[in-house]
Design a protein around this motif. Structure first.
Motif, PDB file in Angstrom:
ATOM      1  N   ILE A  20       1.051  -1.301   0.480  1.00 43.10           N
ATOM      2  CA  ILE A  20       0.043   0.104  -0.180  1.00 43.10           C
ATOM      3  C   ILE A  20       0.804   1.440   0.001  1.00 43.10           C
ATOM      4  O   ILE A  20       0.694   2.140  -0.265  1.00 43.10           O
ATOM      5  N   ILE A  21       2.231   1.603   0.471  1.00 37.61           N
ATOM      6  CA  ILE A  21       2.878   2.398   0.778  1.00 37.61           C
ATOM      7  C   ILE A  21       3.852   2.607  -0.678  1.00 37.61           C
ATOM      8  O   ILE A  21       3.701   3.907  -0.907  1.00 37.61           O
ATOM      9  N   SER A  22       3.755   1.703  -1.115  1.00 41.52           N
ATOM     10  CA  SER A  22       4.817   1.242  -3.137  1.00 41.52           C
ATOM     11  C   SER A  22       3.510   2.211  -3.461  1.00 41.52           C
ATOM     12  O   SER A  22       3.939   3.365  -4.133  1.00 41.52           O
ATOM     13  N   ASP A  23       2.650   1.500  -3.060  1.00 38.67           N
ATOM     14  CA  ASP A  23       1.353   2.169  -4.319  1.00 38.67           C
ATOM     15  C   ASP A  23       1.309   3.594  -4.684  1.00 38.67           C
ATOM     16  O   ASP A  23       0.555   4.277  -5.207  1.00 38.67           O
ATOM     17  N   ASP A  26       3.942   7.988  -4.634  1.00 34.73           N
ATOM     18  CA  ASP A  26       3.813   9.265  -5.748  1.00 34.73           C
ATOM     19  C   ASP A  26       2.593  10.553  -4.793  1.00 34.73           C
ATOM     20  O   ASP A  26       3.047  11.476  -5.190  1.00 34.73           O
ATOM     21  N   THR A  27       1.403   9.741  -4.398  1.00 37.02           N
ATOM     22  CA  THR A  27       1.184  10.854  -3.497  1.00 37.02           C
ATOM     23  C   THR A  27       2.194  11.242  -2.751  1.00 37.02           C
ATOM     24  O   THR A  27       2.041  12.866  -2.073  1.00 37.02           O
ATOM     25  N   ASP A  28       2.835  10.685  -2.114  1.00 36.84           N
ATOM     26  CA  ASP A  28       4.022  11.208  -0.653  1.00 36.84           C
ATOM     27  C   ASP A  28       4.217  11.395  -1.523  1.00 36.84           C
ATOM     28  O   ASP A  28       5.185  13.022  -0.867  1.00 36.84           O
ATOM     29  N   ALA A  29       5.888  11.590  -2.588  1.00 36.92           N
ATOM     30  CA  ALA A  29       6.355  12.597  -3.519  1.00 36.92           C
ATOM     31  C   ALA A  29       5.767  14.126  -3.856  1.00 36.92           C
ATOM     32  O   ALA A  29       6.050  15.763  -3.105  1.00 36.92           O
ATOM     33  N   ARG A  34       3.678  17.921   3.292  1.00 37.96           N
ATOM     34  CA  ARG A  34       2.517  19.295   3.416  1.00 37.96           C
ATOM     35  C   ARG A  34       1.540  18.583   4.133  1.00 37.96           C
ATOM     36  O   ARG A  34       0.627  19.110   5.094  1.00 37.96           O
ATOM     37  N   ALA A  35       1.095  17.187   4.530  1.00 37.45           N
ATOM     38  CA  ALA A  35       0.073  16.399   4.961  1.00 37.45           C
ATOM     39  C   ALA A  35       0.913  14.805   4.800  1.00 37.45           C
ATOM     40  O   ALA A  35       1.806  14.465   4.597  1.00 37.45           O
ATOM     41  N   CYS A  36      -0.122  14.047   6.265  1.00 35.19           N
ATOM     42  CA  CYS A  36      -0.018  13.245   6.181  1.00 35.19           C
ATOM     43  C   CYS A  36      -0.457  12.131   6.825  1.00 35.19           C
ATOM     44  O   CYS A  36      -2.221  12.589   6.676  1.00 35.19           O
ATOM     45  N   VAL A  37      -0.588  10.901   5.985  1.00 31.59           N
ATOM     46  CA  VAL A  37      -2.114   9.717   6.334  1.00 31.59           C
ATOM     47  C   VAL A  37      -1.773   8.373   6.683  1.00 31.59           C
ATOM     48  O   VAL A  37      -0.392   8.205   6.280  1.00 31.59           O
ATOM     49  N   LYS A 137       0.371   3.356  11.925  1.00 32.16           N
ATOM     50  CA  LYS A 137       1.258   3.175  10.882  1.00 32.16           C
ATOM     51  C   LYS A 137       1.605   4.798   9.635  1.00 32.16           C
ATOM     52  O   LYS A 137       0.602   4.512   8.481  1.00 32.16           O
ATOM     53  N   PRO A 138       2.547   4.712   9.220  1.00 32.07           N
ATOM     54  CA  PRO A 138       2.821   6.104   8.009  1.00 32.07           C
ATOM     55  C   PRO A 138       2.438   5.475   6.942  1.00 32.07           C
ATOM     56  O   PRO A 138       3.355   5.137   6.574  1.00 32.07           O
ATOM     57  N   LEU A 139       1.614   5.582   6.715  1.00 31.06           N
ATOM     58  CA  LEU A 139       1.361   5.413   4.622  1.00 31.06           C
ATOM     59  C   LEU A 139       2.092   6.714   3.843  1.00 31.06           C
ATOM     60  O   LEU A 139       2.467   6.849   2.813  1.00 31.06           O
ATOM     61  N   VAL A 140       1.656   7.736   4.443  1.00 36.63           N
ATOM     62  CA  VAL A 140       1.982   8.959   3.375  1.00 36.63           C
ATOM     63  C   VAL A 140       2.505  10.242   4.785  1.00 36.63           C
ATOM     64  O   VAL A 140       1.836   9.703   4.911  1.00 36.63           O
ATOM     65  N   GLY A 141       3.877  10.853   4.040  1.00 32.28           N
ATOM     66  CA  GLY A 141       3.942  12.222   4.663  1.00 32.28           C
ATOM     67  C   GLY A 141       5.034  11.468   6.054  1.00 32.28           C
ATOM     68  O   GLY A 141       4.801  12.435   7.132  1.00 32.28           O
ATOM     69  N   SER A 142       6.276  11.091   6.255  1.00 36.53           N
ATOM     70  CA  SER A 142       6.324  10.525   7.341  1.00 36.53           C
ATOM     71  C   SER A 142       6.953  11.907   8.187  1.00 36.53           C
ATOM     72  O   SER A 142       6.773  12.159   9.405  1.00 36.53           O
TER      73      SER A 142
END
Length: 335
Positions: A20-23, A26-29, A34-37, A137-142
């Motif tokens: 999921i994190i790998s998918d 691009d959203t993380d980049a 500016r945000a985290c999920v 567990k962080p998925l985006v925006g560590s």
């Protein structure tokens, strides 16, 4: 104990979470500065089963020129949510609870602004903050995730300076207990008489919800019993590992307790994790099959849930017996 189902489930959940994190890379980049999920629920606890959905929270950082406004525009949020939904579907996850109505964002500062007030529960910041600390567990925006954690820790440790060698996390413990009581009364509010699905929801309350809250308390109580104080980094260590890993950690020989305490803790931790592993194995069979098996042996499952709760209670009592001060913190949990 190494042959328990929960260890197999943990490895599988970790692999699915990494996918999921790998998918979402691009959203993380694009938005990760500016945000985290972050994931909560079964993925946050590293015990997701075949039918698990993705429970998550979205936190946005505030603008430097206006702390009450998000760095994300409304369109940015739509893009993030759209990618999350796409990723969930791509990974064949269960549909979002409530049709996705809980896919809302919170401004970072709101996690401390309302802490302790009635607004905290109403705005869902109590749940978002507690689950971030206890099963996330962080998925985006560590980086934003870590920034939010540091902000929250500063609030709970507001009286730390000047008490570094003796600090007692009473404020934090009371908030965790508040979260547990909220879980309990919310269950009663939503429970519908005659709806058999609530039997499994009740079982989840007595196992996963209870473990989420009390594993955090137990891990920090163990540190307090060993060191005579709790430091901000101790809370970070608590956040970094899953609820079941916290129980494993305190019973390890290298945690630092004497032989008597280690022996007693290992006995109660093994009992707790064995019960919990059996609960996971049941719920991972799917809702219909799990309910059928539960109904066939309802009294057995009730007793397992009571045994699990007793094991956690015995762990707390054991940690309280280490010293007079640790018994004082144990007492705070009760009264």
């Amino acid at each position: 104990m190494s042959n328990l189902y929960l260890f197999t489930a943990r490895v599988a959940a970790r692999e699915r979470l990494d996918k999921i994190i790998s998918d979402l890379k691009d959203t993380d980049a694009q938005f990760g500065n500016r945000a985290c999920v972050y994931a909560t629920g079964s993925f946050g606890r590293l015990e997701a089963g075949p039918d698990s959905d993705l429970d998550l929270f979205i936190i946005t950082d505030s603008r430097a020129d206006d702390p009450e406004k998000s760095q994300l525009s409304a369109v940015d949020e739509i893009k993030i949510k759209s990618k999350i939904i796409e990723t969930a579907e791509k990974n064949d996850l269960a549909k979002f609870d409530g049709g996705g109505r809980f896919l809302t964002s919170h401004l970072m500062e709101s996690f401390v602004e309302w802490l302790g007030s009635n607004e905290d529960d109403f705005r869902n910041t109590l749940t978002g903050r507690m689950l971030m600390l206890l099963e996330s567990k962080p998925l985006v925006g560590s980086q934003v995730y870590e920034k939010t954690i540091n902000l929250v820790i500063c609030k709970y440790f507001r009286d730390y300076n000047g008490h570094e060698e003796t600090f007692t996390p009473a404020f934090l413990f009371n908030d965790i207990i508040r979260m547990w009581r909220t879980f309990c009364v919310n269950y009663e509010f939503y429970r519908k008489d005659g709806d058999s699905r609530y039997k499994i929801k009740n079982l989840k309350l007595k196992f996963s919800r209870m473990l989420t809250c009390y594993s955090g308390i137990i891990y920090l109580l163990a540190i307090f019993a060993r060191d005579g104080r709790v430091q901000p980094n101790d809370l970070k260590a608590t956040i970094a590992i899953s609820p079941t890993e916290r129980l494993e950690a305190i019973a390890a020989v290298d945690f630092g307790f004497d032989e008597r305490v280690i022996s007693e803790l290992q006995q109660h931790v093994q009992s707790a994790l064995t019960c919990y592993s059996e609960f996971l194995e049941l719920t991972h069979k799917g809702a219909k099959k799990a309910l059928k098996e539960y109904n066939a042996e309802e009294m057995k499952w009730r007793e397992k849930s009571y045994a699990f709760g007793r094991s956690l209670s015995k762990i707390i009592d054991c940690l309280g017996s280490v010293s007079e001060r640790s018994d004082g913190l144990r007492r705070l949990i009760l009264i």
